[in-house]
Design a protein around this motif. Structure first.
Motif, mmCIF file in Angstrom:
data_model
loop_
_atom_site.group_PDB
_atom_site.id
_atom_site.type_symbol
_atom_site.label_atom_id
_atom_site.label_comp_id
_atom_site.label_asym_id
_atom_site.label_seq_id
_atom_site.Cartn_x
_atom_site.Cartn_y
_atom_site.Cartn_z
ATOM 1 N N PRO A 1 43.941 49.021 38.258
ATOM 2 C CA PRO A 1 43.226 49.060 36.977
ATOM 3 C C PRO A 1 44.114 49.591 35.853
ATOM 4 O O PRO A 1 45.139 50.228 36.110
ATOM 5 C CB PRO A 1 42.060 50.013 37.251
ATOM 6 C CG PRO A 1 42.441 50.798 38.450
ATOM 7 C CD PRO A 1 43.480 50.036 39.200
ATOM 8 N N TYR B 1 44.108 45.432 43.479
ATOM 9 C CA TYR B 1 43.769 45.662 42.078
ATOM 10 C C TYR B 1 44.425 46.940 41.585
ATOM 11 O O TYR B 1 44.349 47.987 42.237
ATOM 12 C CB TYR B 1 42.240 45.761 41.952
ATOM 13 C CG TYR B 1 41.722 46.055 40.563
ATOM 14 C CD1 TYR B 1 42.154 45.330 39.451
ATOM 15 C CD2 TYR B 1 40.767 47.047 40.354
ATOM 16 C CE1 TYR B 1 41.654 45.592 38.181
ATOM 17 C CE2 TYR B 1 40.259 47.319 39.093
ATOM 18 C CZ TYR B 1 40.711 46.587 38.002
ATOM 19 O OH TYR B 1 40.215 46.845 36.742
ATOM 20 N N PHE C 1 44.610 54.055 35.792
ATOM 21 C CA PHE C 1 44.797 54.247 37.231
ATOM 22 C C PHE C 1 44.611 55.717 37.586
ATOM 23 O O PHE C 1 45.305 56.585 37.070
ATOM 24 C CB PHE C 1 46.210 53.763 37.609
ATOM 25 C CG PHE C 1 46.644 54.202 38.982
ATOM 26 C CD1 PHE C 1 45.964 53.780 40.105
ATOM 27 C CD2 PHE C 1 47.731 55.052 39.141
ATOM 28 C CE1 PHE C 1 46.353 54.189 41.372
ATOM 29 C CE2 PHE C 1 48.134 55.466 40.393
ATOM 30 C CZ PHE C 1 47.439 55.039 41.511
ATOM 31 N N GLY C 2 43.652 55.984 38.452
ATOM 32 C CA GLY C 2 43.423 57.359 38.890
ATOM 33 C C GLY C 2 43.923 57.551 40.306
ATOM 34 O O GLY C 2 44.091 56.590 41.059
ATOM 35 N N ARG D 1 38.334 42.966 35.368
ATOM 36 C CA ARG D 1 37.299 43.718 36.089
ATOM 37 C C ARG D 1 36.306 42.777 36.761
ATOM 38 O O ARG D 1 35.821 43.065 37.859
ATOM 39 C CB ARG D 1 36.577 44.663 35.129
ATOM 40 C CG ARG D 1 37.494 45.750 34.571
ATOM 41 C CD ARG D 1 36.743 46.738 33.704
ATOM 42 N NE ARG D 1 36.031 47.700 34.537
ATOM 43 C CZ ARG D 1 34.742 47.948 34.459
ATOM 44 N NH1 ARG D 1 34.003 47.310 33.583
ATOM 45 N NH2 ARG D 1 34.165 48.836 35.254
#
Lengths: 413, 247
Positions: free
Chosen positions: B82, B80, B85-86, B45
């Motif tokens: 994450p 990126y 993940f959305g 992050r």
């Protein structure tokens, strides 16, 4: 590229939901209250402004829902790594839900316009004046939603904020003289036969536009940039309204049936004339030849306060148009007509004691009512036709002069 | 050096998550290993410019990210994925990747081709017009990888990218990683040491917020012995390094 992004948002963002919600809401309010707009261009424009009471909260909720999407979709972290400033997608989202919501309004509005075009008998100058404020007011509402949604992210923000705006917009109805009532996009001060000057609509549109810009700038955290539109909006808020409204003489012009006894309606209600005539003519014909009784029935919109004329019976066309055209409540139309026959703002009668049927005044008025309905009581039909008509003439004369003693004396056995 | 981290410290409240961590990465595929809570995701992050360091220095793509302009420039060259993940469920896969290409400020003319190429690389071109919500978990993850690589990033950060992928997809993904690592610095945070063994040129191991090992997968494998826990040489090396670091 922004167009492409807008198209994506319009197709698969929150915009379709906003469109569906506003389409259903507008259809509902149009169908629920057709008397306010059917057959009248001015009425449709004015009623649309009333509908903002429901539509503005929906647009606000759509704005708040749109801006909360990233949180619901858990894309906030990913969006925190992109170079494009956060206000770009935010503005695209706001534009999409606003356009989507407006697109949702278009279908029911087109149907309403087609129905109006079929029936309308008068348009007049500037009937569309209240309309430009509609999209600007709705855009301001969705901008407020974006601001609130950013400040208070959460699933309940949209419905709660929408409900709060509904209350906020409804309040001016209780304070009609307040400045907020004048500037609010929602207004029940408009009438379909009243023309508000263009300067008033420009003034209102400018105020709402500045408010929308302020909300968006605050939502993008451009505090200093928000000062200018906020200050200008403040100036308009305290400035005097530019001009006052005036009745449209063309809309209020009377249109009457050709044959006597005449039935007259205002030009904007001309599409109801045949129906009104059918309802009121039997009563008018029944009165024909009786001295001192009305020879015309006239829509009371043109009646001056306190005006009384023995030759005219007034009737109300408020809330009378059906969705498909024609008079909605014939019994109510007849009632307003009949009650105007003896109406002369008489002082209220003393409280009755005991059985009202024993009150001679009550019995006289009941017998006259029944005669007007074509169902006179036996004691009246027992009289010769000429005597009946003479009796009715005396009853209406006594009613007009508020002579309760005479009404009592006229009681039939 | 694409990534240069010195004495990086990150705290969440009183808890020190990264404690004076040093890391240097250049072009190639790098694996980031470590137990749960070691600080891998926090490090990702920080490198993704989502979290701010509380201490130490971070240089990304040669920039110390001193101001908004530098940050924006770095982000244009960043990809990126994450750990959580959305996505927007009603968007199609193409629209989703396109949307992120726009957010990454790619030139408009390049976006359509870049989106198709990214989808092809993750094997989703034939599902490009399907809605995101209709994809399986593994496919959604691949769509996430597509948005991460759509701008041909010079620094690609993938947090648990193989979660939800079936064995065949993982094999394909490793091949993609090797391909991406030719021109970019790719950092893959994972629990799956076999992914690291196969796809990564170098591996870094984090524990307790500190870097406890950096080297090639072979060097990590050779750190273990027969007495160490694990089913493969690299797993035994992994447990041996951790044990030594905690001793």
């Amino acid at each position: 590229m922004i167009r492409r992004m807008l198209r994506i948002e319009l197709r698969h963002g929150s915009a379709p939901l906003a469109a569906l919600a506003t389409a259903v809401a507008l259809t509902w309010v149009l169908v629920a209250n057709p008397a306010q707009w059917v057959g009248q261009w001015g009425g449709l424009a004015v009623y649309l402004r009333m509908c903002l009471l429901v539509l503005c909260p929906l647009f606000l909720a759509a704005g708040a829902w749109q801006v909360g999407r990233d949180r619901r979709a858990r894309t906030v972290e990913l969006l925190g790594t992109v170079p494009r400033p956060a206000w770009h997608p935010m503005l695209a989202g706001w534009a999409a839900v606003t356009l989507g919501g407006l697109a949702g309004l278009s279908l029911p509005l087109l149907v309403a316009a087609a129905m109006t075009a079929r029936l309308a008998t008068y348009a007049g100058p500037g009937w569309w004046g209240p309309l430009p404020v509609v999209p600007i007011g709705l855009a301001a509402a969705s901008a407020l939603g974006v601001l609130i949604g950013r400040r208070f992210p959460g699933r309940v923000t949209a419905p709660v904020a929408g409900l709060a705006l509904y209350v906020g917009l409804a309040l001016p109805a209780y304070f009609p003289d307040s400045r907020w009532a004048v500037l609010s996009p929602v207004t029940d001060e408009f009438r379909s036969y009243v023309l508000w000057p263009a300067s008033f609509h420009v003034w209102q549109a400018a105020w709402l536009g500045l408010v929308a810009a302020t909300f968006l700038l605050l939502a993008t955290r451009r505090w200093w940039a928000a000062v200018a539109p906020a200050a200008l909006a403040g100036v308009l808020l305290v400035a005097a309204p530019p001009d006052q409204p005036a009745a449209d003489p063309g809309a209020l012009e009377l249109v009457c049936t050709e044959r006597a006894p005449q039935v007259c309606v205002t030009r904007i209600n001309e599409f109801l004339l045949a129906d009104v005539d059918a309802v009121l003519r039997p009563g008018l014909e029944r009165l024909a030849g009786i001295p001192g009784t009305p020879v015309r029935a006239v829509e009371e919109t043109v009646r001056r306060t306190g005006e009384y004329r023995p030759d005219i019976a007034w009737f109300s066309l408020n809330d009378q148009a059906r969705l498909t055209g024609g008079v909605d409540r014939r019994d109510w139309l007849e009632t307003t007509f009949r009650s105007s026959l003896g109406d002369n703002d008489c002082p209220p009668p003393p409280d009755s004691v005991g059985d009202p049927t024993l009150d001679p005044v009550w019995r006289t008025e009941l017998a006259a009512d029944l005669w007007m309905e074509g169902d006179p009581p036996p004691e009246l039909t027992a009289l010769p036709e000429e005597r009946q008509r003479e009796w009715i003439g005396r009853v209406f004369a006594a009613s007009r002069t508020c002579d309760r003693a005479e009404l009592g004396r006229l009681a039939l056995s | 050096m694409t990534v240069a981290v010195e004495e990086l410290t990150v705290r969440y409240g009183r808890r020190v998550v990264l404690n004076g961590l040093d890391l240097a990465l250049d072009t190639g595929v790098h694996g980031l290993l470590g137990p749960n809570g070691a600080g891998k995701t926090t490090l990702m992050r920080v490198l993704a410019t989502v979290a701010r360091p509380d201490g130490g220095g971070v240089r990304l793509l040669g920039s110390a990210i001193a101001d908004e302009k530098a940050l924006r420039e770095v982000r244009r060259q960043l990809g990126y994925l994450p750990q959580t993940f959305g996505f927007y469920p009603r968007f199609t896969v193409r629209e989703f990747v396109e949307y992120f290409a726009w957010l990454k400020e790619m030139p408009a003319a390049r976006i359509p081709v870049a989106v198709d190429r990214a989808l092809e690389r993750v094997g989703l071109l034939d599902r490009a017009d399907d809605r995101m919500k209709t994809l399986s978990g593994g496919m959604q993850r691949r769509a996430g990888i597509a948005q991460a690589i759509v701008n041909d990033p010079r620094l690609l950060l993938l947090d648990e990218p193989t979660a939800g992928l079936d064995p065949e997809q993982r094999v394909d993904f490793r091949a993609l990683l090797r391909e991406l690592g030719v021109d970019a610095c790719v950092l893959v945070s994972t629990h799956l040491v076999e992914d690291v063994a196969v796809a990564c040129e170098r591996v870094s191991l984090v524990d307790g917020g500190r870097l406890v090992f950096t080297g090639t997968p072979e060097q990590l494998a050779s750190a273990g012995g027969d007495g160490d826990a694990g089913d493969s040489a690299i797993e035994r090396g992994y447990t041996a390094v951790l044990r030594a670091a905690r001793a």
